[in-house]
Design a protein around this motif. Structure first.
Motif, PDB file in Angstrom:
ATOM      1  N   TYR A  22       0.361  -0.927  -0.029  1.00 51.81           N
ATOM      2  CA  TYR A  22       0.014   0.010   0.014  1.00 51.81           C
ATOM      3  C   TYR A  22       0.691   0.946   0.039  1.00 51.81           C
ATOM      4  O   TYR A  22       0.909   2.096  -1.179  1.00 51.81           O
ATOM      5  N   ASN A  67     -11.542   7.796  -1.710  1.00 52.55           N
ATOM      6  CA  ASN A  67     -12.195   7.916  -1.133  1.00 52.55           C
ATOM      7  C   ASN A  67     -13.983   7.886  -1.608  1.00 52.55           C
ATOM      8  O   ASN A  67     -14.606   7.240  -1.939  1.00 52.55           O
ATOM      9  N   ARG A  87      -7.371   2.473  -3.808  1.00 49.14           N
ATOM     10  CA  ARG A  87      -8.452   2.254  -3.239  1.00 49.14           C
ATOM     11  C   ARG A  87      -8.032   0.616  -2.643  1.00 49.14           C
ATOM     12  O   ARG A  87      -9.205   0.268  -1.633  1.00 49.14           O
ATOM     13  N   LYS A  88      -8.329  -0.222  -3.558  1.00 47.48           N
ATOM     14  CA  LYS A  88      -8.269  -1.589  -3.365  1.00 47.48           C
ATOM     15  C   LYS A  88      -7.406  -2.182  -2.177  1.00 47.48           C
ATOM     16  O   LYS A  88      -8.251  -2.983  -1.706  1.00 47.48           O
ATOM     17  N   ILE A  91      -9.472  -1.251   0.607  1.00 43.11           N
ATOM     18  CA  ILE A  91     -10.155  -2.604   1.864  1.00 43.11           C
ATOM     19  C   ILE A  91      -9.453  -3.879   1.895  1.00 43.11           C
ATOM     20  O   ILE A  91     -10.453  -3.981   3.093  1.00 43.11           O
ATOM     21  N   SER A  94      -7.926  -2.758   5.619  1.00 39.36           N
ATOM     22  CA  SER A  94      -9.155  -2.112   6.642  1.00 39.36           C
ATOM     23  C   SER A  94     -10.015  -4.331   7.100  1.00 39.36           C
ATOM     24  O   SER A  94     -10.028  -4.151   8.897  1.00 39.36           O
ATOM     25  N   ARG A  95     -10.518  -5.073   6.149  1.00 40.14           N
ATOM     26  CA  ARG A  95     -10.836  -6.567   6.338  1.00 40.14           C
ATOM     27  C   ARG A  95      -9.836  -6.964   7.137  1.00 40.14           C
ATOM     28  O   ARG A  95     -10.086  -7.384   7.731  1.00 40.14           O
TER      29      ARG A  95
END
Length: 111
Positions: A22, A67, A87-88, A91, A94-95
């Motif tokens: 990232y 975002n 962005r992917k 996500i 975060s998950r």
């Protein structure tokens, strides 16, 4: 038998690898922005983005830009592709972080 400690450490290592990917993608995006959109590059504090003295509001401006998918209107396709990738990855991180937290809480409850 399957050990929950091994699963936790494997997920944590996976999260760290994704975090490195990232941050590498954000650096690449800033490099592309410096060439193709200098105004946006300076508005997100491009040179000082990863420093501790960088203003948080300017860093959050890039997060908000990605975002809210404001990059769809950008004139350069490389910027759009990088932003979508970031962005992917965000996500996914975060998950994965939530999954690690839930598995730790479950491990503490069942122990």
């Amino acid at each position: 038998m399957f050990s929950s400690n091994i699963l936790f450490w494997a997920l944590l290592i996976l999260l760290l690898i994704n975090m490195l990917r990232y941050f590498s993608s954000v650096r690449a995006l800033l490099f592309i922005l410096r060439q193709f959109d200098p105004l946006l590059y300076h508005s997100v504090n491009g040179n000082g983005f990863f420093t501790l003295t960088g203003p948080l509001t300017k860093q959050l401006r890039l997060v908000s830009y990605i975002n809210h998918r404001l990059y769809y209107d950008h004139h350069h396709p490389d910027v759009v592709l990088r932003c979508e990738r970031i962005r992917k990855q965000f996500i996914l991180m975060s998950r994965l972080s939530i999954f690690i937290l839930v598995s730790q809480i479950y491990g503490l409850i069942t122990a």
